[in-house]
Design a protein around this motif. Structure first.
Motif, PDB file in Angstrom:
ATOM      1  N   LEU A 185     106.294 -10.745  22.005  1.00 46.46           N
ATOM      2  CA  LEU A 185     106.605 -11.484  21.603  1.00 46.46           C
ATOM      3  C   LEU A 185     108.639 -11.074  20.422  1.00 46.46           C
ATOM      4  N   LYS A 186     108.903 -10.603  21.609  1.00 43.51           N
ATOM      5  CA  LYS A 186     110.519 -10.714  21.143  1.00 43.51           C
ATOM      6  C   LYS A 186     111.092 -10.059  19.475  1.00 43.51           C
ATOM      7  N   VAL A 187     109.728  -9.080  19.247  1.00 40.65           N
ATOM      8  CA  VAL A 187     109.745  -8.471  18.007  1.00 40.65           C
ATOM      9  C   VAL A 187     110.849  -7.484  17.574  1.00 40.65           C
ATOM     10  N   GLN A 188     111.927  -8.133  16.291  1.00 40.59           N
ATOM     11  CA  GLN A 188     112.702  -7.506  16.129  1.00 40.59           C
ATOM     12  C   GLN A 188     112.247  -6.721  15.356  1.00 40.59           C
ATOM     13  N   ILE A 189     112.588  -4.833  15.508  1.00 40.89           N
ATOM     14  CA  ILE A 189     112.081  -4.000  14.812  1.00 40.89           C
ATOM     15  C   ILE A 189     113.328  -3.450  14.735  1.00 40.89           C
ATOM     16  N   PRO A 190     113.562  -2.795  13.161  1.00 41.37           N
ATOM     17  CA  PRO A 190     114.689  -1.989  12.376  1.00 41.37           C
ATOM     18  C   PRO A 190     114.286  -1.228  13.337  1.00 41.37           C
ATOM     19  N   ALA A 191     115.449  -0.791  13.167  1.00 41.18           N
ATOM     20  CA  ALA A 191     116.419   1.058  14.047  1.00 41.18           C
ATOM     21  C   ALA A 191     115.259   1.346  13.646  1.00 41.18           C
ATOM     22  N   TYR A 192     115.307   1.515  11.691  1.00 39.44           N
ATOM     23  CA  TYR A 192     114.730   2.725  11.584  1.00 39.44           C
ATOM     24  C   TYR A 192     113.848   2.578  11.269  1.00 39.44           C
ATOM     25  N   ILE A 193     112.769   2.207  12.090  1.00 43.07           N
ATOM     26  CA  ILE A 193     111.288   2.001  12.436  1.00 43.07           C
ATOM     27  C   ILE A 193     111.373   2.264  13.496  1.00 43.07           C
ATOM     28  N   GLU A 194     111.650   1.996  14.620  1.00 39.39           N
ATOM     29  CA  GLU A 194     111.670   1.950  16.204  1.00 39.39           C
ATOM     30  C   GLU A 194     111.736   3.497  16.278  1.00 39.39           C
ATOM     31  N   MET A 195     112.874   4.060  15.986  1.00 45.11           N
ATOM     32  CA  MET A 195     113.090   5.226  16.293  1.00 45.11           C
ATOM     33  C   MET A 195     112.473   6.356  15.745  1.00 45.11           C
ATOM     34  N   ASN A 196     111.325   6.323  16.610  1.00 43.28           N
ATOM     35  CA  ASN A 196     109.614   7.465  15.286  1.00 43.28           C
ATOM     36  C   ASN A 196     109.731   8.361  16.383  1.00 43.28           C
ATOM     37  N   VAL A 197     108.896   8.645  16.216  1.00 41.13           N
ATOM     38  CA  VAL A 197     108.758  10.702  16.961  1.00 41.13           C
ATOM     39  C   VAL A 197     107.173  10.512  17.806  1.00 41.13           C
ATOM     40  N   PRO A 198     106.755   9.300  17.739  1.00 41.70           N
ATOM     41  CA  PRO A 198     105.867   9.339  18.593  1.00 41.70           C
ATOM     42  C   PRO A 198     106.054   8.524  19.772  1.00 41.70           C
ATOM     43  N   TRP A 199     107.297   7.546  19.403  1.00 45.25           N
ATOM     44  CA  TRP A 199     107.663   6.934  20.598  1.00 45.25           C
ATOM     45  C   TRP A 199     108.943   8.452  21.561  1.00 45.25           C
ATOM     46  N   LEU A 200     109.139   8.951  21.238  1.00 46.28           N
ATOM     47  CA  LEU A 200     110.112  10.201  21.712  1.00 46.28           C
ATOM     48  C   LEU A 200     109.215  11.063  22.571  1.00 46.28           C
ATOM     49  N   TYR A 201     108.363  11.052  21.679  1.00 46.28           N
ATOM     50  CA  TYR A 201     107.222  11.854  22.884  1.00 46.28           C
ATOM     51  C   TYR A 201     106.388  10.651  24.313  1.00 46.28           C
ATOM     52  N   PHE A 202     106.543   9.283  23.469  1.00 40.36           N
ATOM     53  CA  PHE A 202     106.130   8.817  24.984  1.00 40.36           C
ATOM     54  C   PHE A 202     106.930   8.129  26.267  1.00 40.36           C
ATOM     55  N   VAL A 203     108.184   8.065  25.550  1.00 39.00           N
ATOM     56  CA  VAL A 203     109.469   8.642  26.382  1.00 39.00           C
ATOM     57  C   VAL A 203     110.044   9.965  26.768  1.00 39.00           C
ATOM     58  N   ASN A 204     109.682  10.898  26.212  1.00 41.41           N
ATOM     59  CA  ASN A 204     109.069  12.458  27.041  1.00 41.41           C
ATOM     60  C   ASN A 204     107.990  12.594  28.014  1.00 41.41           C
ATOM     61  N   SER A 205     107.151  12.103  27.666  1.00 38.61           N
ATOM     62  CA  SER A 205     106.150  12.265  28.946  1.00 38.61           C
ATOM     63  C   SER A 205     106.878  11.100  30.342  1.00 38.61           C
ATOM     64  N   PHE A 206     107.719   9.981  29.509  1.00 42.22           N
ATOM     65  CA  PHE A 206     107.435   9.283  30.822  1.00 42.22           C
ATOM     66  C   PHE A 206     108.617  10.051  32.052  1.00 42.22           C
ATOM     67  N   LEU A 207     110.208  11.164  31.443  1.00 41.67           N
ATOM     68  CA  LEU A 207     110.947  11.550  31.960  1.00 41.67           C
ATOM     69  C   LEU A 207     110.036  12.142  32.793  1.00 41.67           C
ATOM     70  N   ILE A 208     109.340  13.171  32.511  1.00 46.24           N
ATOM     71  CA  ILE A 208     108.570  14.732  32.928  1.00 46.24           C
ATOM     72  C   ILE A 208     108.394  14.468  34.198  1.00 46.24           C
ATOM     73  N   ALA A 209     107.188  13.233  33.431  1.00 49.90           N
ATOM     74  CA  ALA A 209     106.219  12.243  35.029  1.00 49.90           C
ATOM     75  C   ALA A 209     107.636  11.778  35.765  1.00 49.90           C
ATOM     76  N   THR A 210     108.348  11.364  35.550  1.00 50.44           N
ATOM     77  CA  THR A 210     109.589  10.914  36.784  1.00 50.44           C
ATOM     78  C   THR A 210     110.431  11.792  37.776  1.00 50.44           C
ATOM     79  N   ILE A 211     110.450  12.464  36.583  1.00 52.02           N
ATOM     80  CA  ILE A 211     110.694  14.261  37.160  1.00 52.02           C
ATOM     81  C   ILE A 211     110.146  14.947  37.934  1.00 52.02           C
ATOM     82  N   TYR A 212     108.945  15.638  38.165  1.00 55.17           N
ATOM     83  CA  TYR A 212     107.825  15.395  38.700  1.00 55.17           C
ATOM     84  C   TYR A 212     107.015  14.993  40.158  1.00 55.17           C
TER      85      TYR A 212
END
Length: 337
Positions: free
Chosen positions: A264-291
């Motif tokens: 939908l190309k939703v424009q989300i303000p950066a102060y909402i988009e950068m959040n802790v759940p999203w960072l943990y999602f990125v964290n799991s993605f990085l760990i899986a890739t390294i493994y």
């Protein structure tokens, strides 16, 4: 920045009183909800995990959100006051949130890159710092990245248009939307889709035979496809579908949300988009890739398998290390069909 504040403060207050809905109240509720979500996420994570850069950055992000919430609350309550020789009005709620939004918008790539380097170094055991030294090092890196990004936002003249009320007379306070977050989410979703398509048949087969059982006092997913008893795994093809199941089993709702936002190309303000759940999602993605890239070096007893606060990656290796687990541990649930 002081000149910018004094120039637009009066114009902002003039039209703020004519708004049918108080935008500051809505902003307060959004920041409050995000702060509570961050605290809840930090409280829900697994406790027996090793310290890493992403962990400290998530804590710092929740702290910055809490400071922003406190600033909005104080300014909204007093409305017009002087502190340390500087006058604060309701216009500064918009200004401070814009500054935070721009700062958040430039943090996606640096945080992703630093977290990736941190996991690579820890996995290769290239750094052998003591716990206190490593903790201080992470704190220093987190402070450095916040200060450098904030200095860039406040010092770059090209950012000033993002820190002004739209045309000086807008009823709404415009916020910066990050392209970094959009492209990073797009890249991760694309990688997940390609990985799923490559191992689609294996994923379906594993899901049909998967069980939920307990191992070493932990609830895990058991994939009953035994191999030779060994503490090492050297086949990426075998591990890929298990990684996909473990990752999507935890983050599937978040993946669907990312897909909807991208389509939908939703424009989300950066102060909402950068959040802790999203960072943990990125964290799991990085760990899986390294493994996955270093699967031939992994074993069940390795301490690097305990760095993910939400996904238990050890269950991907149990069938490779313990033969006939169903005769040792009683399954919690029946076979998933």
């Amino acid at each position: 920045m002081t000149a910018l504040s004094s120039e637009n403060s009066y114009q902002y207050q003039l039209h703020q009183t004519n708004q049918p809905l108080d935008g500051n109240c809505l902003l307060f509720l959004i920041i409050l909800g995000k702060t509570l979500l961050s605290i809840f996420t930090l409280g829900m994570k697994r406790k027996n995990t090793y310290q890493n850069f992403m962990e400290y950055f998530c804590i710092s992000l929740a702290f910055i959100d809490l400071l922003l919430l406190a600033s909005i609350s104080i300014i909204s309550y007093f409305r017009d006051f002087v502190l340390l020789g500087m006058r604060f009005t309701k216009y500064h709620i918009c200004l401070f949130t814009q500054i935070i939004s721009c700062t958040y918008g430039f943090l996606h790539y640096p945080v992703f890159s630093i977290a990736c380097v941190d996991y690579c170094l820890n996995f290769c055991k290239a750094t052998k710092l003591q716990f206190k030294c490593q903790k201080l090092f992470y704190i220093f890196i987190v402070i450095l990245i916040w200060m450098s990004t904030l200095a860039y936002v406040l010092g770059d003249p090209a950012m000033y248009p993002h820190l002004e009320a739209q045309h000086g007379y807008s009823y709404q306070c415009p916020f910066y939307s990050s392209e970094q977050g959009y492209w990073l989410s797009c890249a991760m979703v694309m990688v997940l889709c390609v990985a799923f398509l490559i191992s689609c048949s294996e994923v379906i087969t594993l899901v049909q035979g998967m069980r939920i059982t307990s191992y070493m006092n932990e609830t895990i997913l058991y994939f009953p496809f035994s191999s030779q008893a060994s503490y090492t795994v050297n086949t990426k093809k075998t591990l890929l579908p298990k990684f996909i199941i473990c990752f999507l089993g935890t983050w599937l709702p978040f993946v669907f949300l990312q897909v909807i936002i991208l389509l939908l190309k939703v424009q989300i303000p950066a102060y909402i988009e950068m959040n802790v759940p999203w960072l943990y999602f990125v964290n799991s993605f990085l760990i899986a890739t390294i493994y996955w890239f270093n699967c031939h070096k992994l074993n069940l007893r390795d301490s690097v398998l305990t760095v993910d606060p939400f996904v238990n990656w050890k269950c991907c290796f149990v069938p490779f290390t313990i033969r006939n687990l169903e005769h040792i541990e009683k399954p919690i649930s029946i076979t998933i069909c």
